[in-house]
Design a protein around this motif. Structure first.
Motif, mmCIF file in Angstrom:
data_model
loop_
_atom_site.group_PDB
_atom_site.id
_atom_site.type_symbol
_atom_site.label_atom_id
_atom_site.label_comp_id
_atom_site.label_asym_id
_atom_site.label_seq_id
_atom_site.Cartn_x
_atom_site.Cartn_y
_atom_site.Cartn_z
ATOM 1 N N UNK A 124 0.699 -1.255 0.150
ATOM 2 C CA UNK A 124 -0.075 -0.059 0.066
ATOM 3 C C UNK A 124 0.835 1.233 0.003
ATOM 4 N N UNK A 125 1.935 1.044 -0.774
ATOM 5 C CA UNK A 125 2.975 2.417 -0.824
ATOM 6 C C UNK A 125 2.355 3.358 -1.517
ATOM 7 N N UNK A 126 1.193 3.208 -2.128
ATOM 8 C CA UNK A 126 0.525 4.104 -2.990
ATOM 9 C C UNK A 126 -0.430 4.962 -2.375
ATOM 10 N N UNK A 127 -0.532 4.831 -1.009
ATOM 11 C CA UNK A 127 -1.394 5.592 -0.274
ATOM 12 C C UNK A 127 -0.875 6.714 0.443
ATOM 13 N N UNK A 128 -1.572 7.952 0.451
ATOM 14 C CA UNK A 128 -0.771 9.052 1.006
ATOM 15 C C UNK A 128 -0.564 8.750 2.414
ATOM 16 N N UNK A 129 -1.055 7.923 3.317
ATOM 17 C CA UNK A 129 -0.661 7.719 4.743
ATOM 18 C C UNK A 129 0.447 6.591 4.835
ATOM 19 N N UNK A 130 0.796 6.157 3.645
ATOM 20 C CA UNK A 130 1.841 4.917 3.804
ATOM 21 C C UNK A 130 3.068 5.626 4.458
ATOM 22 N N UNK A 131 3.661 4.668 5.380
ATOM 23 C CA UNK A 131 5.027 5.213 5.927
ATOM 24 C C UNK A 131 6.107 4.952 5.044
ATOM 25 N N UNK A 132 7.069 5.711 5.456
ATOM 26 C CA UNK A 132 8.391 5.899 4.367
ATOM 27 C C UNK A 132 9.131 4.677 4.613
ATOM 28 N N UNK A 133 9.948 4.199 3.804
ATOM 29 C CA UNK A 133 10.486 2.661 3.772
ATOM 30 C C UNK A 133 11.284 2.933 4.892
ATOM 31 N N UNK A 134 12.309 4.032 5.044
ATOM 32 C CA UNK A 134 13.405 3.892 6.086
ATOM 33 C C UNK A 134 12.577 3.948 7.539
ATOM 34 N N UNK A 135 11.602 4.539 7.665
ATOM 35 C CA UNK A 135 11.044 4.639 8.976
ATOM 36 C C UNK A 135 10.298 3.116 9.206
ATOM 37 N N UNK A 136 9.872 2.497 8.142
ATOM 38 C CA UNK A 136 9.226 1.129 8.499
ATOM 39 C C UNK A 136 10.596 0.282 8.787
ATOM 40 N N UNK A 153 -0.152 -4.278 -3.926
ATOM 41 C CA UNK A 153 -0.709 -5.636 -4.059
ATOM 42 C C UNK A 153 -1.540 -5.776 -5.182
ATOM 43 N N UNK A 154 -1.981 -4.800 -5.698
ATOM 44 C CA UNK A 154 -3.009 -4.836 -6.705
ATOM 45 C C UNK A 154 -2.265 -4.487 -8.243
ATOM 46 N N UNK A 155 -0.974 -4.220 -8.170
ATOM 47 C CA UNK A 155 -0.014 -3.940 -9.201
ATOM 48 C C UNK A 155 0.855 -4.958 -9.699
#
Length: 179
Positions: A124-136, A153-155
Protein backbone atom coordinates in the motif's frame (compact mmCIF):
# COMPACT_ATOMS: atom_id res chain seq x y z
CA UNK A 1 11.24 -27.64 -15.38
CA UNK A 2 11.98 -26.60 -11.81
CA UNK A 3 9.24 -25.69 -9.35
CA UNK A 4 9.93 -23.44 -6.39
CA UNK A 5 7.75 -23.05 -3.31
CA UNK A 6 7.45 -19.47 -2.06
CA UNK A 7 5.44 -18.58 1.06
CA UNK A 8 3.66 -15.22 1.31
CA UNK A 9 3.01 -14.35 4.94
CA UNK A 10 2.24 -11.34 7.12
CA UNK A 11 -0.33 -9.92 9.53
CA UNK A 12 -4.09 -10.01 9.05
CA UNK A 13 -5.27 -7.78 6.17
CA UNK A 14 -1.74 -6.92 4.98
CA UNK A 15 -2.57 -7.86 1.37
CA UNK A 16 -1.27 -11.43 1.05
CA UNK A 17 -4.28 -12.82 -0.84
CA UNK A 18 -4.37 -9.85 -3.24
CA UNK A 19 -0.60 -10.17 -3.77
CA UNK A 20 -1.05 -13.77 -4.95
CA UNK A 21 -4.25 -13.06 -6.95
CA UNK A 22 -2.58 -10.21 -8.81
CA UNK A 23 0.23 -12.32 -10.22
CA UNK A 24 -1.16 -15.87 -10.38
CA UNK A 25 -1.74 -17.32 -13.84
CA UNK A 26 -4.35 -19.70 -12.42
CA UNK A 27 -7.46 -18.97 -10.40
CA UNK A 28 -6.20 -18.77 -6.84
CA UNK A 29 -7.25 -21.62 -4.61
CA UNK A 30 -8.41 -19.76 -1.53
CA UNK A 31 -9.83 -20.75 1.84
CA UNK A 32 -11.42 -17.45 2.73
CA UNK A 33 -14.29 -17.33 5.17
CA UNK A 34 -16.56 -14.57 6.47
CA UNK A 35 -15.17 -13.05 9.64
CA UNK A 36 -16.54 -11.77 12.91
CA UNK A 37 -18.23 -8.40 13.26
CA UNK A 38 -15.28 -7.00 15.24
CA UNK A 39 -12.84 -7.50 12.37
CA UNK A 40 -15.34 -6.45 9.68
CA UNK A 41 -14.30 -2.82 9.98
CA UNK A 42 -11.04 -3.85 8.26
CA UNK A 43 -12.30 -6.46 5.79
CA UNK A 44 -15.10 -8.97 5.23
CA UNK A 45 -13.20 -12.27 4.84
CA UNK A 46 -10.04 -13.94 6.11
CA UNK A 47 -7.85 -16.80 4.94
CA UNK A 48 -8.27 -19.79 7.27
CA UNK A 49 -5.86 -22.33 5.77
CA UNK A 50 -4.00 -21.01 2.74
CA UNK A 51 -4.09 -19.37 -0.65
CA UNK A 52 -2.40 -21.07 -3.60
CA UNK A 53 -1.30 -19.51 -6.86
CA UNK A 54 1.16 -20.24 -9.62
CA UNK A 55 3.33 -18.16 -11.93
CA UNK A 56 5.61 -19.33 -14.72
CA UNK A 57 8.77 -17.24 -14.69
CA UNK A 58 10.25 -18.81 -17.83
CA UNK A 59 10.45 -22.19 -19.61
CA UNK A 60 12.55 -23.59 -16.78
CA UNK A 61 11.01 -22.08 -13.64
CA UNK A 62 7.55 -22.15 -12.07
CA UNK A 63 6.76 -20.55 -8.71
CA UNK A 64 4.14 -22.04 -6.43
CA UNK A 65 2.87 -19.31 -4.13
CA UNK A 66 1.39 -20.31 -0.78
CA UNK A 67 -0.31 -17.56 1.24
CA UNK A 68 -0.64 -18.04 4.98
CA UNK A 69 -3.53 -17.02 7.18
CA UNK A 70 -2.78 -13.77 8.99
CA UNK A 71 -4.83 -14.30 12.12
CA UNK A 72 -2.96 -15.76 15.08
CA UNK A 73 -5.65 -18.39 15.70
CA UNK A 74 -4.69 -20.04 12.39
CA UNK A 75 -0.94 -19.96 12.99
CA UNK A 76 -0.80 -23.76 13.23
CA UNK A 77 -0.85 -23.64 9.40
CA UNK A 78 2.35 -21.59 9.26
CA UNK A 79 4.73 -24.44 10.03
CA UNK A 80 2.91 -26.77 7.64
CA UNK A 81 3.08 -24.22 4.83
CA UNK A 82 6.75 -23.44 5.51
CA UNK A 83 7.84 -27.03 4.83
CA UNK A 84 9.88 -27.15 1.64
CA UNK A 85 9.82 -23.42 0.97
CA UNK A 86 12.83 -22.00 -0.85
CA UNK A 87 12.05 -18.49 0.39
CA UNK A 88 9.35 -16.29 1.83
CA UNK A 89 7.87 -12.81 1.59
CA UNK A 90 6.51 -10.92 4.58
CA UNK A 91 3.78 -8.52 3.43
CA UNK A 92 3.29 -5.54 5.75
CA UNK A 93 0.56 -2.89 5.43
CA UNK A 94 2.42 0.44 5.24
CA UNK A 95 -0.67 2.25 6.60
CA UNK A 96 -1.09 0.17 9.77
CA UNK A 97 1.86 0.65 12.14
CA UNK A 98 -0.15 -1.16 14.83
CA UNK A 99 0.62 -4.38 12.87
CA UNK A 100 4.41 -3.86 12.68
CA UNK A 101 5.11 -5.71 15.95
CA UNK A 102 3.08 -8.67 14.72
CA UNK A 103 4.96 -8.56 11.40
CA UNK A 104 8.28 -8.74 13.29
CA UNK A 105 6.99 -11.73 15.25
CA UNK A 106 5.85 -13.50 12.07
CA UNK A 107 9.22 -12.82 10.45
CA UNK A 108 11.07 -14.33 13.44
CA UNK A 109 8.74 -17.35 13.43
CA UNK A 110 9.38 -18.10 9.76
CA UNK A 111 13.12 -17.60 10.16
CA UNK A 112 12.99 -20.21 12.93
CA UNK A 113 11.05 -22.68 10.76
CA UNK A 114 13.67 -22.64 8.00
CA UNK A 115 16.79 -20.56 7.40
CA UNK A 116 15.67 -19.56 3.91
CA UNK A 117 16.03 -16.23 2.11
CA UNK A 118 13.25 -13.68 2.50
CA UNK A 119 12.22 -10.15 1.59
CA UNK A 120 9.75 -7.75 3.16
CA UNK A 121 7.09 -6.11 0.96
CA UNK A 122 5.83 -2.74 2.21
CA UNK A 123 2.32 -2.92 0.78
CA UNK A 124 0.00 0.00 0.00
CA UNK A 125 2.87 2.35 -0.78
CA UNK A 126 0.50 4.19 -3.14
CA UNK A 127 -1.46 5.51 -0.15
CA UNK A 128 -0.82 9.07 1.07
CA UNK A 129 -0.70 7.66 4.64
CA UNK A 130 1.94 5.04 3.83
CA UNK A 131 4.98 5.03 6.07
CA UNK A 132 8.33 5.89 4.53
CA UNK A 133 10.45 2.77 3.85
CA UNK A 134 13.32 3.82 6.11
CA UNK A 135 10.92 4.54 8.97
CA UNK A 136 9.36 1.12 8.41
CA UNK A 137 12.82 -0.49 8.43
CA UNK A 138 13.49 1.02 11.87
CA UNK A 139 10.04 0.10 13.22
CA UNK A 140 10.36 -3.47 11.91
CA UNK A 141 13.95 -3.70 13.23
CA UNK A 142 15.22 -5.00 9.91
CA UNK A 143 18.93 -5.44 9.34
CA UNK A 144 20.33 -3.17 6.62
CA UNK A 145 20.94 -6.16 4.34
CA UNK A 146 17.26 -7.26 4.38
CA UNK A 147 15.44 -6.11 1.25
CA UNK A 148 12.46 -3.92 2.15
CA UNK A 149 10.59 -3.31 -1.09
CA UNK A 150 7.81 -0.86 -1.95
CA UNK A 151 4.71 -2.72 -3.09
CA UNK A 152 1.12 -2.29 -4.16
CA UNK A 153 -0.49 -5.74 -4.08
CA UNK A 154 -2.95 -4.76 -6.83
CA UNK A 155 -0.13 -3.76 -9.22
CA UNK A 156 1.16 -6.77 -11.17
CA UNK A 157 4.51 -5.15 -12.01
CA UNK A 158 5.20 -4.25 -8.37
CA UNK A 159 4.31 -7.77 -7.23
CA UNK A 160 6.58 -9.24 -9.93
CA UNK A 161 9.41 -6.98 -8.75
CA UNK A 162 9.06 -8.30 -5.19
CA UNK A 163 9.09 -11.90 -6.44
CA UNK A 164 12.11 -11.27 -8.67
CA UNK A 165 14.01 -9.66 -5.81
CA UNK A 166 13.36 -12.73 -3.68
CA UNK A 167 14.54 -14.98 -6.53
CA UNK A 168 17.72 -12.87 -6.93
CA UNK A 169 18.32 -13.16 -3.18
CA UNK A 170 17.86 -16.95 -3.34
CA UNK A 171 20.16 -17.22 -6.36
CA UNK A 172 22.87 -15.07 -4.76
CA UNK A 173 22.84 -17.13 -1.58
CA UNK A 174 22.89 -20.40 -3.52
CA UNK A 175 25.83 -19.23 -5.61
CA UNK A 176 27.72 -18.21 -2.47
CA UNK A 177 26.93 -21.56 -0.82
CA UNK A 178 24.93 -19.93 2.00
CA UNK A 179 21.53 -21.33 0.99
Amino acid sequence: MQTVKIVVTGPFSAGKTEFIRTVSEIDVVSTERKITAEAERIKQTTTVAMDFGRITVDDDLVLYLFGTPGQKRFDFMWEILSEGMLGFIVVVDSNRPETFREARSILQTFKAYAPTPYVVAANKQDSPDAWDLEDMRVALRLDPDVKLLPCVALDKEKVKTVLLELLFTIQTLMESGKA
